[in-house]
Design a protein around this motif. Structure first.
Motif, short mmCIF file in Angstrom:
data_model
loop_
_atom_site.label_atom_id
_atom_site.label_comp_id
_atom_site.label_asym_id
_atom_site.label_seq_id
_atom_site.Cartn_x
_atom_site.Cartn_y
_atom_site.Cartn_z
N MET A 101 0.83 -1.21 0.00
CA MET A 101 0.00 0.00 0.00
C MET A 101 0.86 1.25 0.00
O MET A 101 0.44 2.30 -0.50
N GLY A 102 2.07 1.15 0.54
CA GLY A 102 2.98 2.30 0.51
C GLY A 102 3.36 2.68 -0.91
O GLY A 102 3.56 3.85 -1.22
N ILE A 103 3.44 1.67 -1.79
CA ILE A 103 3.80 1.95 -3.18
C ILE A 103 2.66 2.65 -3.91
O ILE A 103 2.88 3.58 -4.69
N THR A 104 1.44 2.22 -3.66
CA THR A 104 0.29 2.79 -4.38
C THR A 104 -0.28 4.04 -3.72
O THR A 104 -1.13 4.71 -4.31
N ASP A 105 0.19 4.37 -2.52
CA ASP A 105 -0.39 5.50 -1.80
C ASP A 105 -0.18 6.82 -2.53
O ASP A 105 -1.09 7.65 -2.62
N LYS A 106 1.03 7.05 -3.07
CA LYS A 106 1.29 8.30 -3.78
C LYS A 106 0.37 8.46 -4.98
O LYS A 106 -0.12 9.56 -5.27
N LEU A 107 0.15 7.35 -5.70
CA LEU A 107 -0.75 7.42 -6.85
C LEU A 107 -2.17 7.74 -6.42
O LEU A 107 -2.84 8.57 -7.04
N CYS A 108 -2.63 7.10 -5.35
CA CYS A 108 -3.99 7.36 -4.86
C CYS A 108 -4.16 8.81 -4.44
O CYS A 108 -5.17 9.45 -4.75
N GLN A 109 -3.19 9.35 -3.73
CA GLN A 109 -3.25 10.74 -3.29
C GLN A 109 -3.24 11.69 -4.48
O GLN A 109 -3.96 12.69 -4.51
N ALA A 110 -2.42 11.38 -5.49
CA ALA A 110 -2.31 12.27 -6.65
C ALA A 110 -3.60 12.28 -7.46
O ALA A 110 -4.03 13.33 -7.94
#
Length: 237
Positions: free
Chosen positions: A35-44
């Motif tokens: 989830m740490g990897i996909t978190d930046k994409l989700c926030q963006a």
């Protein structure tokens, strides 16, 4: 476990056994990393001011990072989990030993394979593959290409190119939705209606796309609106 009644103690003790198991700790660490990897994409993607090129770049880079995590980070993750468990006195299974189901019914026991197979294939690889599949489904190559092309639209003379921009903004992202839209267009514009003007086709398609809204409008109200328009007309002398 100390203050509850007998039934509560049994239930809580069972939950506690799961919480301090190697499997539970492994899954928590795995989810935290993934989830740490996909978190930046989700926030963006939740940022309304996000530009298209940056969003497409984030999608591509996220896919690469997830694949890299799958290909290269298994040993690191396992070492981290083992170290965490040893520091806290949690039993660490022998990865070369036969996997035995600890929780749930015995009928769920799969074929004979090692603990490493279970944690690496059934949890680690399966979890990452599920994430990649979801990203590829939501951001297919065709959708990404459309977004990239739309970012190259010339902002000058905006009114002249407005129809092109409107097309990009209203095109369905889902392939299935796109196919349904074209199917309906073929139903509306048949061989007998091949001379239908684009404006009329656009209006008919809009009624289909916004059919939920159109369903709330009664035929009587439309007739009344037309009658009102006729009465408001002023005859020429």
């Amino acid at each position: 476990m100390d203050e509850g009644n007998s039934s509560q103690k049994v239930e809580v003790e069972s939950a506690y056994v799961v919480l301090i198991s190697f499997e539970f700790v492994f899954i928590l660490h795995f989810v935290n990393e993934a989830m740490g990897i996909t978190d930046k994409l989700c926030q963006a993607l939740q940022n309304q001011s996000q530009d298209i090129l940056n969003a497409t770049h984030l999608v591509s880079s996220t896919k690469k990072l997830i694949q890299q995590f799958r290909d290269e980070k298994w040993d690191d993750l396992l070492a981290t989990v083992i170290s965490f468990c040893k520091e806290r006195g949690i039993d660490v299974p022998d990865m070369n030993a036969r996997y035995v189901v600890r929780f749930g019914r015995s009928r769920h026991q799969q074929e004979d394979f090692r603990n490493e197979h279970y944690y690496k294939i059934d949890i680690f690889n399966a979890g990452i593959d599920s994430q990649l599949q979801e990203l590829n489904h939501r951001f297919s190559e065709h959708a990404m290409e459309l977004l990239t092309l739309s970012s190259a639209l010339n902002p000058r003379e905006a009114y002249e190119f407005f129809e092109v921009v409107k097309l990009v903004l209203t095109l369905p992202v889902s392939t299935a939705t796109t196919e349904r839209a074209f199917s309906v267009m073929n139903v509306i514009k048949t061989d007998l209606r091949n001379k239908m003007e684009d404006e009329f086709l656009s209006d008919a398609m809009m009624l289909f796309i916004e059919r939920d809204i159109a369903a709330t409008i009664s035929a009587d109200s439309i007739i009344e609106d037309f009658e009102d328009l006729k009465r408001q007309r002023v005859p020429f002398s």
